[in-house]
Structures are given as C-alpha cells and as structure tokens.
Design a protein around this motif. Structure first.
Motif, short mmCIF file in Angstrom:
data_model
loop_
_atom_site.label_atom_id
_atom_site.label_comp_id
_atom_site.label_asym_id
_atom_site.label_seq_id
_atom_site.Cartn_x
_atom_site.Cartn_y
_atom_site.Cartn_z
N GLN A 22 -7.83 1.32 -5.15
CA GLN A 22 -6.70 0.42 -4.90
C GLN A 22 -6.82 -0.89 -5.67
O GLN A 22 -5.81 -1.47 -6.08
CB GLN A 22 -6.60 0.13 -3.40
CG GLN A 22 -6.31 1.36 -2.55
CD GLN A 22 -4.86 1.80 -2.71
OE1 GLN A 22 -4.43 2.11 -3.82
NE2 GLN A 22 -4.13 1.88 -1.63
N GLY A 32 0.90 -0.22 -8.87
CA GLY A 32 0.85 0.15 -7.46
C GLY A 32 1.56 1.45 -7.15
O GLY A 32 2.16 1.59 -6.08
N MET A 47 0.85 -1.20 0.00
CA MET A 47 0.00 0.00 0.00
C MET A 47 0.88 1.24 0.00
O MET A 47 1.88 1.31 0.70
CB MET A 47 -0.89 0.00 1.26
CG MET A 47 -1.97 -1.06 1.24
SD MET A 47 -3.28 -0.60 0.10
CE MET A 47 -4.45 -1.90 0.51
N ASP A 66 -5.55 0.00 -9.19
CA ASP A 66 -4.12 0.29 -9.23
C ASP A 66 -3.33 -0.92 -8.73
O ASP A 66 -2.68 -0.87 -7.69
CB ASP A 66 -3.81 1.52 -8.38
CG ASP A 66 -2.33 1.88 -8.36
OD1 ASP A 66 -1.65 1.62 -9.38
OD2 ASP A 66 -1.86 2.40 -7.33
N VAL A 67 -3.40 -2.02 -9.47
CA VAL A 67 -2.77 -3.26 -9.01
C VAL A 67 -1.54 -3.63 -9.83
O VAL A 67 -0.65 -4.31 -9.32
CB VAL A 67 -3.77 -4.45 -9.02
CG1 VAL A 67 -4.86 -4.23 -8.00
CG2 VAL A 67 -4.37 -4.64 -10.41
#
Length: 269
Positions: free
Chosen positions: A106, A113, A1, A109-110
């Motif tokens: 999230q 990242g 994260m 946005d993998v």
C-alpha cells in the motif's frame, strides 16, 4: 484504501509458476522467468495448518473497514480463506510477513491507488530504498511483473519476493543478473557491475560500505570479478559465464551471493 479479491490472481500465478527455473535450464533469456519457479507444495498437513492460521485470523484479526462479508481484510486487500491459505503455502511467508507486505504494498501504490503497482510507483519507492538507478529499477520491475501486464498485483509481489528472500541460490543469481543488466542487453558490462556492487556493498559490513563509497575500490573489485567471470574476454558477463563463476565459488562470487541474500531480506523490512 481499496478492497480487492485475489483468489483469481492466485490461480493465474499458480499456472505460470510451472515454468522451469530460468537459471537451471537453457540460457535463452525470457523476461521474468528467473523468478517463476514453482514453490513445491507442502504436505496436506502443512496446508491444513495454513488454513487453520487463516481461520484464526478471520476470527481474531482486527476489524477492517470496508471489508466484504466473508472476506479477510489486510490493509485494504480482501482475501478468501482459500486464496490466503494458498498464498501462505506457495510463498512460505507466515501471517505476520504477509501482513507486513500488504502494508508495504500500500505504501508503494500511492500515486494511483488502483490496487496495483505501476512502473513509476515501483521505481519511485525502490530507487529511494536501495538507491537504485533507473535501469536497475526497470529491470527489477520486469521480474516482479510476472505476467508482463505492465503492473504488479499483490500475488505477483509476494510470489516474487518469496523467490528473492527465501529462494535458492539460482533464484538470487537470477535477480543479480537481471538487476545488474540495466540496459537489458543480455550481459553485464563493467559499468553495470560497478553500479550493482554499489547497491549490494552498501548493505554489507563496514568494509563493504567503504568499498561502496569509493569508486576506486569498486573499480578494483569489478576488475577482479570481470577477470574471473568473463571467460571469453569480450568485456561482458553473460548468463552461462555468471553461472560458471558462481559454481567455481571464488570469494567474490560467494560474497555477492551472500549480499544478495541480505538484499532479499531488506525487501521484507
């Protein structure tokens, strides 16, 4: 994260949001302007209420690993109280919706990242969610990428979704046109219209879904819409023709706008 502060981006998007509504002004096309209408500021009392909501989140929200001191963390995104209050006020989303969108952001946005959504990340996610084709996802991406920087940050993401999910008929009309115009030609031909009807009618009633699944049925609806909207009979619908068609309020026009509202709601699910 990742941990990221969005206050600077809020100010940048606020500056661009002063652009007049694309579909209430001249028909000259500029990518992304259809969704740049400024959301009017609420009264000071509403702003104070938003700030109070943020303060409550700061006190009672669950602890977030890696959140910078003095910041509010939502799924790896860091906000100052001021920037989060501004986002709540401008988008008209509530805190629960912002939390959900942060989690959704999230999920998209993998691949990289890096805290922003790239074109291929956007296409991979929404092509599966809505069964959009490549051209449609590319057009949607241009609408979300407000500053034309080639990626979507969280403020662009939420500000654009607020126009689609909670905006005016003009906002939804803009999304309909630019998503359907998959080759970015400035008009919608019958094949593009049929592709857009497939996307929209899948979200509707059982009768709508049966139309979506039948090429013959979609061809019939598309032919009727082209007959209604293509005023100059050149085989394509441009922006003024689409606006005039919506204003005349035929059953097809009303239903397409109703389904666009459903389309916007699905982005929040």
């Amino acid at each position: 994260m990742f941990a990221r502060t969005v206050s600077t981006t809020v100010r940048r998007v606020a500056a661009t949001s002063a652009t007049a509504a694309r579909f209430s002004a001249a028909p000259t096309r500029v990518a992304g302007q259809a969704v740049r209408n400024a959301v009017p500021y609420t009264a000071l009392a509403a702003a104070a209420a938003a700030a109070a909501t943020v303060a409550a989140v700061n006190v009672s929200g669950p602890p977030v690993s890696g959140c910078e001191p003095g910041m509010i963390g939502l799924d790896g995104l860091n906000f100052t109280q001021e920037s989060l209050a501004t986002l709540l006020r401008k988008t008209e989303f509530n805190m629960q919706e912002i939390r959900h969108l942060a989690a959704e952001y999230q999920k998209i946005d993998v691949r990289y990242g890096d805290g922003t959504i790239s074109g291929d990340e956007f296409a991979n996610y929404y092509s599966k969610k809505f069964e959009l084709d490549h051209g449609q996802t590319a057009q949607l991406f241009r609408l979300f990428d407000v500053d034309g920087g080639g990626s979507i940050d969280f403020v662009e993401f939420t500000m654009t979704l607020s126009k689609l999910a909670k905006g005016s008929t003009g906002n939804r009309l803009g999304f309909f046109f630019y998503t359907a115009d998959s080759d970015n030609s400035g008009s919608i031909d019958k094949a593009e219209l049929m592709a857009m009807l497939f996307v929209l009618f899948r979200l509707g009633s059982r009768d709508d879904q049966s139309i979506a699944s039948s090429v013959v049925a979609r061809d019939k609806v598309a032919t009727e819409i082209m007959s209604e909207a293509d005023a100059d009979r050149n085989g394509a619908i441009d922006v003024p023709e689409l606006k005039a068609w919506i204003r005349r309020g035929s059953p097809h026009a009303k239903h397409c706008m109703e389904l666009m509202e459903v389309f916007g709601t699905r982005f929040l699910q």
